[in-house]
Design a protein around this motif. Sequence first.
Motif, PDB file in Angstrom:
ATOM      1  N   ASP A  86       0.831  -1.198   0.000  1.00  0.00           N
ATOM      2  CA  ASP A  86       0.000   0.000   0.000  1.00  0.00           C
ATOM      3  C   ASP A  86       0.866   1.248   0.000  1.00  0.00           C
ATOM      4  O   ASP A  86       0.559   2.239  -0.685  1.00  0.00           O
ATOM      5  CB  ASP A  86      -0.923  -0.018   1.223  1.00  0.00           C
ATOM      6  N   TYR A  87       1.967   1.220   0.754  1.00  0.00           N
ATOM      7  CA  TYR A  87       2.894   2.355   0.788  1.00  0.00           C
ATOM      8  C   TYR A  87       3.497   2.614  -0.595  1.00  0.00           C
ATOM      9  O   TYR A  87       3.579   3.753  -1.051  1.00  0.00           O
ATOM     10  CB  TYR A  87       4.005   2.056   1.807  1.00  0.00           C
ATOM     11  N   PHE A 142       8.104   2.699 -14.714  1.00  0.00           N
ATOM     12  CA  PHE A 142       8.318   1.271 -14.961  1.00  0.00           C
ATOM     13  C   PHE A 142       7.008   0.481 -15.025  1.00  0.00           C
ATOM     14  O   PHE A 142       7.034  -0.742 -15.153  1.00  0.00           O
ATOM     15  CB  PHE A 142       9.228   0.688 -13.873  1.00  0.00           C
ATOM     16  N   ASP A 143       5.891   1.186 -14.906  1.00  0.00           N
ATOM     17  CA  ASP A 143       4.569   0.568 -15.043  1.00  0.00           C
ATOM     18  C   ASP A 143       4.431  -0.653 -14.125  1.00  0.00           C
ATOM     19  O   ASP A 143       3.964  -1.722 -14.537  1.00  0.00           O
ATOM     20  CB  ASP A 143       4.324   0.167 -16.500  1.00  0.00           C
ATOM     21  N   SER A 144       4.846  -0.479 -12.874  1.00  0.00           N
ATOM     22  CA  SER A 144       4.852  -1.607 -11.931  1.00  0.00           C
ATOM     23  C   SER A 144       3.645  -1.613 -10.996  1.00  0.00           C
ATOM     24  O   SER A 144       3.548  -2.455 -10.114  1.00  0.00           O
ATOM     25  CB  SER A 144       6.135  -1.582 -11.090  1.00  0.00           C
ATOM     26  N   ARG A 181      -0.201  -4.117  -7.150  1.00  0.00           N
ATOM     27  CA  ARG A 181      -1.627  -4.276  -6.840  1.00  0.00           C
ATOM     28  C   ARG A 181      -2.013  -5.752  -6.839  1.00  0.00           C
ATOM     29  O   ARG A 181      -2.788  -6.207  -5.989  1.00  0.00           O
ATOM     30  CB  ARG A 181      -2.477  -3.512  -7.856  1.00  0.00           C
ATOM     31  N   SER A 182      -1.473  -6.489  -7.792  1.00  0.00           N
ATOM     32  CA  SER A 182      -1.756  -7.921  -7.855  1.00  0.00           C
ATOM     33  C   SER A 182      -1.207  -8.633  -6.620  1.00  0.00           C
ATOM     34  O   SER A 182      -1.872  -9.492  -6.035  1.00  0.00           O
ATOM     35  CB  SER A 182      -1.152  -8.526  -9.124  1.00  0.00           C
ATOM     36  N   LEU A 194      -2.408 -11.523  -1.654  1.00  0.00           N
ATOM     37  CA  LEU A 194      -2.150 -11.721  -0.228  1.00  0.00           C
ATOM     38  C   LEU A 194      -3.390 -11.378   0.595  1.00  0.00           C
ATOM     39  O   LEU A 194      -3.754 -12.099   1.528  1.00  0.00           O
ATOM     40  CB  LEU A 194      -0.965 -10.857   0.216  1.00  0.00           C
ATOM     41  N   ARG A 195      -4.050 -10.285   0.208  1.00  0.00           N
ATOM     42  CA  ARG A 195      -5.265  -9.889   0.928  1.00  0.00           C
ATOM     43  C   ARG A 195      -6.364 -10.949   0.776  1.00  0.00           C
ATOM     44  O   ARG A 195      -7.099 -11.236   1.728  1.00  0.00           O
ATOM     45  CB  ARG A 195      -5.769  -8.549   0.373  1.00  0.00           C
ATOM     46  N   ARG A 196      -6.454 -11.544  -0.408  1.00  0.00           N
ATOM     47  CA  ARG A 196      -7.471 -12.580  -0.648  1.00  0.00           C
ATOM     48  C   ARG A 196      -7.237 -13.785   0.265  1.00  0.00           C
ATOM     49  O   ARG A 196      -8.164 -14.314   0.866  1.00  0.00           O
ATOM     50  CB  ARG A 196      -7.441 -13.015  -2.111  1.00  0.00           C
TER      51      ARG A 196
END
Length: 612
Positions: A217-218, A232-234, A239-240, A245-247
């Motif tokens: 999140d940070y 770098f479009d990371s 997010r994935s 991990l949240r799931r």
Amino acid sequence: MISKLRSANIIFSHLLRTLSLVWSASRYWTLVWMVLLFVQGLLPAASISLTPWAVNALVHVTGSGISTASIQKILLPVGLIAGIMLVGELLSSAAEWIRTAQSELVGDYITNLIQKQSVAVDYGFYEYSEYNDKLNRAREGASGRSLALLESTGGLLQNGVTLLAMAAVLLPYGLWLPTILVISAFPAFYVLIYLNKVQYQWSQRTTTDRRWLMYYDYLLTNSAMAAEIRLFDSANHFRSSYRNLRRRLRHEQLKLLRDQTIGRFVAAIIALTISGIALVWMGRQVLLGILTLGDLALFFQAFRQGQGIVKDILGNLGQIYRNSLFIGNLFDFLKIQPKIVDPPNPVPVPLKPKQAICFRQVTFSYPSNEEAVLENFNLTIPSGKIVAIVGDNGAGKSTLIKLLCRFYDPDSGSIELDGVDLRDFSVKELRRLITVLFQSPTSYYTTAGQNIALGDVSAASNQAEIEAAAQASGIHEKILRLPLGYNTMLGKLFPDGTDLSGGQWQRLALARAFFRRAQIIILDEPTSAMDPWAENDWLERFRSLASDRTAIVITHRFTLAMQADIIHVMRAGQIVESGSHNELLNLNGLYAQSWRDQMEAGSSTKIENSLI
């Protein structure tokens, strides 16, 4: 049995420490809170004890019509019950107000304890993942858990008073009624204790996972990461990672909730069955004419409320158990003892070093790494001289700073100041002798003047000295061009803030280091973020700034190293060459090779890339 007794002792210990903590934070509110608990505990039984009087009075006047005599017979018991209910509401409102006041005071008190401990522990603790887990667990609802433990204890006391009063009301109808009342709530208590233990174990096991969530999140929301995330479009990658991990954690949490729901449902069925048996027996007594309708109403209220109170008491015990497990994390964190401490009888720190700083046979390795960074390391830094230390990355240069500041102590050997081991000085007094510009200085989001004054918070914020430090670092002219000069808020985190370039932030940090007016100046790559023009401007004043003080400069830049009286070349944790600039060139070693590479390249960029 022994393990259960040990657990009970730990819980009792945590409870006592929590009560002591709450008492320290809000003793007067706590006294009032305890009085309210006792009074509130008596009110339900007082109300129920009036029920037979009110019901029997109603039965007596039923069918007699509305008359003054009829109203008088029911007015007093009903009025008393209404008065008790009114007092109960008043006390509930007062208790809510008191709990809010306690919450604020206890929350501030615990936050202060955590902040104080976070500063008191050794710098080295921050390099342990285990320490960060402990810190996260301590901070995670520590004040909330303390108040929850307090409320659970308060609920236990209040419900205990009410239960005793209810038992006194039920006792005339048979000793077995209070007994069965308690037994009916035990299934729910067992389920609560078991599931609370499982919940706690899950929370402990997933602490690192939840810190990963905070980190992802940070990365996605912090301004410092915004440029690279976009370039770098990371973003989708992080997010994935966050979602996956949240799931997993969400599924585990929902499974725990499902088990809790099923367990509580089964316990409720058992309690209702026992209640039904008791009510059937009571109904039989009424039908046989042994008891009156008033007795039935009293029994129904007393038994149902009593059963709820027993359930609440056991629930309070379960919550005490659960919260004591979590509050133990706070106490475990507060128990951490620093190793870098003052000696029993500190030697006075010299106001001005007169001889030298000496590393004598120093061996040191970081706690998380068994390989020694320094091994039998020796170095002498004469007082009043400018000493440059150059070398490749990982040679151990920055480690010297941490050892000099006593962020760590050597594994063996000693570091001496004027012949006295640093461990013989007071830590605070030793550090006041030193000012440091770290390789990655902190950008404080305060005004420009306050940024500089943070170099010595114990000194009065003298504007003339602040400006003198700014002039010494070369940031004064830039500050004057800011919208409000030295009163300009820096950074973009807060409204009306003005950001600086990397080199300007570094100059501001230099000003902060100079404002301290310490006798030992340590600069770690002080010009790394400056452009060549800014660096040349600063170098012109450097020797006068360090005049009559001991200066240690860690650098990759020849232009800065050349200003030193002595240059030490460091490689693989050892000093391999020493001398002035010209002496090292004549030595024709590593330093001379890097210098020749620079001369051939003819650019300052080559200097930085080729030096050592």
